[in-house]
Design an enzyme around this catalytic site. Sequence first.
Site, mmCIF file in Angstrom:
data_model
loop_
_atom_site.group_PDB
_atom_site.id
_atom_site.type_symbol
_atom_site.label_atom_id
_atom_site.label_comp_id
_atom_site.label_asym_id
_atom_site.label_seq_id
_atom_site.Cartn_x
_atom_site.Cartn_y
_atom_site.Cartn_z
ATOM 1 N N TYR A 1 6.746 -22.384 18.136
ATOM 2 C CA TYR A 1 7.441 -23.524 17.518
ATOM 3 C C TYR A 1 6.933 -24.855 18.074
ATOM 4 C CZ TYR A 1 10.795 -20.192 15.621
ATOM 5 O OH TYR A 1 11.388 -19.157 14.941
ATOM 6 N N ASP B 1 14.344 -15.901 18.121
ATOM 7 C CA ASP B 1 14.836 -16.191 16.772
ATOM 8 C C ASP B 1 15.086 -14.877 16.029
ATOM 9 O OD1 ASP B 1 15.457 -17.415 14.384
ATOM 10 O OD2 ASP B 1 13.391 -17.971 13.891
HETATM 11 MG MG MG Z 1 16.877 -18.100 13.081
#
Ligand code: MG
Length: 333
Positions: A123, A229
């Site tokens: 990210y 995530d």
């Molecule tokens: Mg997520």
Amino acid sequence: MQKVVLIPGDGIGPEISAAVLKILAAAGAQIDWVEAEAGMAAYEAQGNPLPQNTLDLIREHKVVLKGPLTTPVGSGFRSINVSLRQEFNLFSNIRPARTLPGNHAPFKDVDLVLFRENTQGLYSGIERWADEEQTRAESIALITKEASEAIIGAAFDYARKHNRKKVTLVHKANILKLGTGLFLKCGNTIAKDYPEIEFEDLIVDNMAMQMVMNPQRFDVVVTTNLFGDILSDLASGLVGGLGLTGSANIGEGFAMFEAVHGSAPDIAGQNKANPTALLFSSMMMLDYLGQKDVADRIGAAILKVLAEKSNCTADLGGCRSTSEYGEAVIAAL
Ligand code: MG
Ligand code: NAI
């Protein structure tokens, strides 16, 4: 009165935020809300998905309750969620998943807390085309010792403070030898400072399987950004879905609380969404603000309401609307 910036968010955001605000008021939370815009709502109103005024308000008041923000796939926009986490260095993303009373959870007795590194990895936003024809893409997963130590230290501190027994570090150091290898190395070093806490490491694909086969064996989990995530959505699925899991994004002096889920465009505007995930996030916020008694009161009311399937929203097999469910929690307070 504590000032908190409220970003209602996109999609189901305004509906679930409205329900949560009513519940917090009824429970006696001492909060003075300062509303701000971000995401598609801000883009449509002001031509900018992350207006300067919103950043200024967060810098001033330091605590945010945020609804989900839409990031259009393939658009030129960077995710506003990721931008906010990086802007305020909210390096620690804490995502608890616990089986609640009632019959909605496919797995019983799950009680894990996932710590996701929140500012780097894949990210980091370091992406480029490697050729003019755009046939080769490069996405860089930046991992630093400093950020790794910060999130792993936060996970161990949490385990010690909450009397948790084990920390599991998740990585892919067999393949991503430098980046996640560094993350694992930091874990092995930090674990030595917490001799009373068991430490193990697992490769992420094995972890995904183990979480489904035997999720009760996990206690505190710490991992890099993308793995966190994915595994936190998996953890939500173990306990009944995304409608039930809240999260905290914590940095030095700044904190932002939000649900794990997104803006759920498939059910937006229908008064159908489950506000419990944002409600759990707001309870983590109350705890952070020193209003744990209020959070506990709301927690007890949620457990009462969720125990009856007929009280629940559609995602949990019930028939209550978002607002009816909110009223039921208020009645149970
Ligand atoms: Mg997520
Ligand atoms: P999503 O989490 O919005 O939805 C996935 C599925 O779960 C959908 O079927 C949805 O209806 C259901 N769901 C989610 N929350 C629910 C709730 N509270 N009650 C009942 N059902 C619920 O994920 P999706 O569809 O992949 O993403 C939609 C948008 O949200 C995207 O633009 C994405 O970028 C954004 N997003 C934002 C996040 C944030 O603000 N932190 C996090 C994840 C996604």
